[in-house]
Design a protein around this motif. Sequence first.
Motif, PDB file in Angstrom:
ATOM      1  N   GLY A   1       3.488   3.910   3.348  1.00  0.00           N
ATOM      2  CA  GLY A   1       4.137   2.808   2.647  1.00  0.00           C
ATOM      3  C   GLY A   1       4.290   1.606   3.558  1.00  0.00           C
ATOM      4  N   HIS A   2       3.612   0.525   3.246  1.00  0.00           N
ATOM      5  CA  HIS A   2       3.707  -0.691   4.053  1.00  0.00           C
ATOM      6  C   HIS A   2       3.277  -1.877   3.196  1.00  0.00           C
ATOM      7  CE1 HIS A   2      -0.435   0.763   4.487  1.00  0.00           C
ATOM      8  NE2 HIS A   2      -0.792  -0.495   4.643  1.00  0.00           N
TER       9      HIS A   2
ATOM     10  N   VAL B   1       4.655  -7.205  13.387  1.00  0.00           N
ATOM     11  CA  VAL B   1       4.910  -6.083  12.490  1.00  0.00           C
ATOM     12  C   VAL B   1       6.399  -5.773  12.577  1.00  0.00           C
ATOM     13  CG1 VAL B   1       4.429  -3.665  11.948  1.00  0.00           C
ATOM     14  CG2 VAL B   1       2.594  -5.145  12.812  1.00  0.00           C
ATOM     15  N   VAL B   2       7.075  -5.779  11.443  1.00  0.00           N
ATOM     16  CA  VAL B   2       8.519  -5.554  11.388  1.00  0.00           C
ATOM     17  C   VAL B   2       8.781  -4.271  10.606  1.00  0.00           C
ATOM     18  CG1 VAL B   2      10.722  -6.435  10.528  1.00  0.00           C
ATOM     19  CG2 VAL B   2       9.075  -8.001  11.593  1.00  0.00           C
ATOM     20  N   TYR B   3       9.634  -3.421  11.151  1.00  0.00           N
ATOM     21  CA  TYR B   3      10.018  -2.177  10.490  1.00  0.00           C
ATOM     22  C   TYR B   3      11.435  -2.291   9.963  1.00  0.00           C
ATOM     23  CZ  TYR B   3      11.774   2.638  10.143  1.00  0.00           C
ATOM     24  OH  TYR B   3      12.366   3.796   9.718  1.00  0.00           O
TER      25      TYR B   3
ATOM     26  N   ASN C   1       0.845  -1.190   0.000  1.00  0.00           N
ATOM     27  CA  ASN C   1       0.000   0.000   0.000  1.00  0.00           C
ATOM     28  C   ASN C   1       0.879   1.238   0.000  1.00  0.00           C
ATOM     29  OD1 ASN C   1      -2.771  -0.836   0.024  1.00  0.00           O
ATOM     30  ND2 ASN C   1      -2.473  -1.589   2.113  1.00  0.00           N
ATOM     31  N   LEU C   2       0.592   2.151  -0.924  1.00  0.00           N
ATOM     32  CA  LEU C   2       1.289   3.425  -0.998  1.00  0.00           C
ATOM     33  C   LEU C   2       0.274   4.554  -0.957  1.00  0.00           C
ATOM     34  CD1 LEU C   2       3.787   2.693  -3.914  1.00  0.00           C
ATOM     35  CD2 LEU C   2       4.393   2.905  -1.491  1.00  0.00           C
TER      36      LEU C   2
ATOM     37  N   GLY D   1       2.967 -10.345   9.763  1.00  0.00           N
ATOM     38  CA  GLY D   1       1.738  -9.937   9.082  1.00  0.00           C
ATOM     39  C   GLY D   1       1.878  -8.648   8.316  1.00  0.00           C
ATOM     40  N   ALA D   2       2.866  -7.813   8.693  1.00  0.00           N
ATOM     41  CA  ALA D   2       3.037  -6.522   8.024  1.00  0.00           C
ATOM     42  C   ALA D   2       4.485  -6.085   8.130  1.00  0.00           C
ATOM     43  CB  ALA D   2       2.126  -5.465   8.647  1.00  0.00           C
ATOM     44  N   VAL D   3       4.952  -5.409   7.100  1.00  0.00           N
ATOM     45  CA  VAL D   3       6.288  -4.817   7.099  1.00  0.00           C
ATOM     46  C   VAL D   3       6.135  -3.316   6.894  1.00  0.00           C
ATOM     47  CG1 VAL D   3       8.505  -4.645   5.915  1.00  0.00           C
ATOM     48  CG2 VAL D   3       7.464  -6.888   6.289  1.00  0.00           C
ATOM     49  N   ALA D   4       6.691  -2.546   7.827  1.00  0.00           N
ATOM     50  CA  ALA D   4       6.679  -1.091   7.743  1.00  0.00           C
ATOM     51  C   ALA D   4       7.904  -0.621   6.988  1.00  0.00           C
ATOM     52  CB  ALA D   4       6.666  -0.486   9.153  1.00  0.00           C
TER      53      ALA D   4
END
Length: 331
Positions: free
Chosen positions: A180-181, A218-220, A117-118, A144-147
């Motif tokens: 952005g993720h 969630v990983v950044y 998603n942007l 589940g998500a990357v920041a």
Amino acid sequence: MSGVAGNLTGASVSGAASMGPDAGPHEDSRLAVGVCTRDRPDALVRCIRSLGAIAGLVGDVIVVDDGSRVPVEPGLREALGPDAPPGLRVLRSEASRGLAAGRNAIVHATASAYVLNLDDDASVVDPAAIHAALAVFDTDPRVGAVALAQGDEQGRAWPAQAQPAPVSVPSRVASFVGYGHVLRRRAMLQVGGYREELVMTGEEKELCLRLLDAGWRVVYLPDAVVAHRADPGGRDMRRYLHLTVRNDVLIALYTLPLPLALGGAMVRLRRYFQMRRGWNVDDPEGFAGVLRRLAPAARVALGARTPVKWSTVREWRRLTQEPAPYPGPDE
């Protein structure tokens, strides 16, 4: 889950039409790109053009036209010409429904395993950033998500305080930021997607709280930078102030254990005065306007509560205060 996007069982934005050449989801790539937009055509063209850097990774490119005054698809396709991504589709809603509904529609419209998603004023500057995010998903099925980090158009990251977390190494964090993720579609389906009642502002952290409660990480990645050239078009600080306070209260009521929900709602309401002064917002409606808009939504939230576990709240607070360095899936 009651109150959360109908569990993403629909096909796209309610009342919207799929206007691209292909109406159905593609299965030829594990990555889809989603962009929600409203009345920012120049920024949108810049965003979609940037996807040429990752053309080999992307199947679907799904633009949600969230009630733009002039439908975006004709102008977008004319501006892109032969550079239009082959998987480009536009879903239009005649009336604005907000980012949360738009991003849920993107998940409906693709069969890809992951969704980048942007914001429409963001863009890809280095394909390595997206490759790095996909590598995290490939090596750790619990993510589940990357920041992603935000930076300028040369890929230089902004200061740490402007990022999802003030860290310099990959880390487990409480939440991503919407510009952005990358999301694992299966995780979104499991938890029910974004809570559409929030419309926009705070919807990311509410989703991440439920992801954490369901066992997802969630990983950044601070070195995985996307450009974010904030476009002032459509920004209304008074509306943003009201939505921020309203949504902070609703998030507490929907997701926190009851004692925290009630106390947290009062704390969040008091922040209105601090934010109005700090942001220098001229707000003739004042606090009464916030309460007037909040009251019916709060009644709905109290009747549709899906509180997370106390252990989730403790972990969320820990990650908020001190993100955990993330060496890999065995951590």
